[in-house]
Design a protein around this motif. Structure first.
Motif, PDB file in Angstrom:
ATOM      1  N   THR A  11       0.812  -1.220   0.000  1.00 54.67           N
ATOM      2  CA  THR A  11       0.000   0.000   0.000  1.00 54.67           C
ATOM      3  C   THR A  11       0.841   1.263   0.000  1.00 54.67           C
ATOM      4  O   THR A  11       0.293   2.370  -0.043  1.00 54.67           O
ATOM      5  N   GLY A  12       2.167   1.137   0.041  1.00 53.06           N
ATOM      6  CA  GLY A  12       3.033   2.310  -0.014  1.00 53.06           C
ATOM      7  C   GLY A  12       3.156   2.854  -1.425  1.00 53.06           C
ATOM      8  O   GLY A  12       2.601   2.302  -2.388  1.00 53.06           O
ATOM      9  N   GLU A  40      -7.454  -3.971   0.593  1.00 58.19           N
ATOM     10  CA  GLU A  40      -8.676  -4.226  -0.181  1.00 58.19           C
ATOM     11  C   GLU A  40      -8.992  -3.062  -1.100  1.00 58.19           C
ATOM     12  O   GLU A  40      -9.445  -3.255  -2.237  1.00 58.19           O
ATOM     13  N   THR A  41      -8.735  -1.846  -0.632  1.00 57.18           N
ATOM     14  CA  THR A  41      -8.931  -0.677  -1.490  1.00 57.18           C
ATOM     15  C   THR A  41      -8.010  -0.744  -2.699  1.00 57.18           C
ATOM     16  O   THR A  41      -8.425  -0.469  -3.838  1.00 57.18           O
ATOM     17  N   THR A  45      -8.710  -1.555  -7.201  1.00 58.86           N
ATOM     18  CA  THR A  45      -8.269  -0.738  -8.333  1.00 58.86           C
ATOM     19  C   THR A  45      -7.585  -1.575  -9.409  1.00 58.86           C
ATOM     20  O   THR A  45      -7.236  -1.041 -10.468  1.00 58.86           O
ATOM     21  N   LEU A  46      -7.378  -2.863  -9.121  1.00 62.71           N
ATOM     22  CA  LEU A  46      -6.611  -3.716 -10.025  1.00 62.71           C
ATOM     23  C   LEU A  46      -7.514  -4.665 -10.801  1.00 62.71           C
ATOM     24  O   LEU A  46      -8.491  -5.175 -10.264  1.00 62.71           O
ATOM     25  N   LEU A  51      -4.575 -11.862  -4.393  1.00 64.60           N
ATOM     26  CA  LEU A  51      -4.805 -12.300  -3.023  1.00 64.60           C
ATOM     27  C   LEU A  51      -4.386 -11.204  -2.050  1.00 64.60           C
ATOM     28  O   LEU A  51      -3.251 -10.725  -2.096  1.00 64.60           O
ATOM     29  N   VAL A  52      -5.303 -10.807  -1.174  1.00 67.38           N
ATOM     30  CA  VAL A  52      -4.982  -9.885  -0.090  1.00 67.38           C
ATOM     31  C   VAL A  52      -4.531 -10.712   1.104  1.00 67.38           C
ATOM     32  O   VAL A  52      -5.274 -11.572   1.596  1.00 67.38           O
ATOM     33  N   LEU A  53      -3.308 -10.455   1.568  1.00 70.08           N
ATOM     34  CA  LEU A  53      -2.733 -11.216   2.668  1.00 70.08           C
ATOM     35  C   LEU A  53      -2.150 -10.236   3.696  1.00 70.08           C
ATOM     36  O   LEU A  53      -0.966  -9.915   3.665  1.00 70.08           O
ATOM     37  N   PRO A  54      -2.987  -9.735   4.617  1.00 68.59           N
ATOM     38  CA  PRO A  54      -2.474  -8.822   5.651  1.00 68.59           C
ATOM     39  C   PRO A  54      -1.357  -9.492   6.437  1.00 68.59           C
ATOM     40  O   PRO A  54      -1.439 -10.675   6.776  1.00 68.59           O
TER      41      PRO A  54
END
Length: 250
Positions: A11-12, A40-41, A45-46, A51-54
């Motif tokens: 996210t940077g 998730e935001t 946009t993609l 896969l979102v992996l916090p």
């Protein structure tokens, strides 16, 4: 060829620019950062499947478990960009040992843990792979009041080069990018106002402040097959700031 690529610090400024570049090129991404909502935001946009992996990369056990979590969702990463970092601008006599330890934790040890987990996975899979670590210009040129962060980023560069040497014959490439001052939340102290941006841009040979895409574009290339013979390199993305010194204008 489509690849699964893991981006930490997604996210940077650099990580998000890289995610957009790689998604446009058809790759599947594993997006990691601490805040799930921001991930998730970004994902929204993609285009494509991602896969979102916090993940808190300062937790070694969590990093060790990350690869198996990816695999459980059908992802097999063969590319990595570690774009996590922090900074501190403070002279040595005012820098505490805890300050220094925190910088090494967030910059060097996070890179160590993530790169190790990635390399272990590649050795098990016996597949070629590429990793890019993000260092900093301050590690390769002397800037006042950067003693602790410059040391931590220099350690990141050494980690990348030695890992590249160890695993070159296994087809695992590792390169390190050293960005100059880049517009981001991290650099707000130096780029947070038009006046500050203009003042700092004057220090650069090209009269510019970087943007995330400047570093991300090179990272995307190094992760691709076109860069198959490039490894162990420490490359500045800084408008020449670390190596050229133009004469002052009259």
């Amino acid at each position: 060829m489509q690849k699964d690529i893991w981006i930490t610090g997604a996210t940077g400024a650099i990580g998000s620019a890289l995610a957009k570049q790689l998604a446009m090129n058809g790759h599947r991404l594993i997006l990691s950062a601490r805040e799930a909502a921001r991930l998730e935001t970004l994902q929204n946009t993609l285009s494509g499947e991602h896969l979102v992996l916090p993940l808190d990369v300062n937790q070694p056990i969590a990093v060790e478990n990350a690869i198996s979590q990816m695999q459980s969702h059908g992802f097999n990463p063969s590319g990595l960009c570690h774009a996590v970092g922090s900074t501190l601008i403070k002279p040595l006599h005012l820098t505490s040992l805890d300050d220094c330890k925190n910088l090494f934790e967030q910059n060097y040890f996070s890179a160590f843990s993530v790169l190790k987990a990635f390399v272990v996975h590649q050795l098990k899979q016996k597949q070629s792979a590429a990793a890019v670590l993000i260092g900093s210009l301050v590690a390769s040129a002397g800037f006042p009041n950067h003693e602790a962060i410059a040391s931590a980023k220099a350690a990141v560069a050494s980690l990348g080069q030695t890992t590249a040497a160890t695993y070159a014959d296994k087809g695992i490439r590792v390169n390190v990018l050293m960005p100059g001052l880049t517009q981001s939340a991290l650099s707000a102290r130096l780029t947070g106002t038009p006046e500050a941006t203009a003042r700092n841009a004057k220090m650069n040979p090209m009269g510019m402040i970087g943007e995330g895409i400047d570093t991300a574009a090179l990272a995307a290339f190094l992760l691709g097959e076109e860069a198959r013979w490039i490894t162990g390199q420490v490359i500045g993305v800084d408008g020449g700031h670390a190596v050229i010194h133009p004469l002052p204008k009259a």
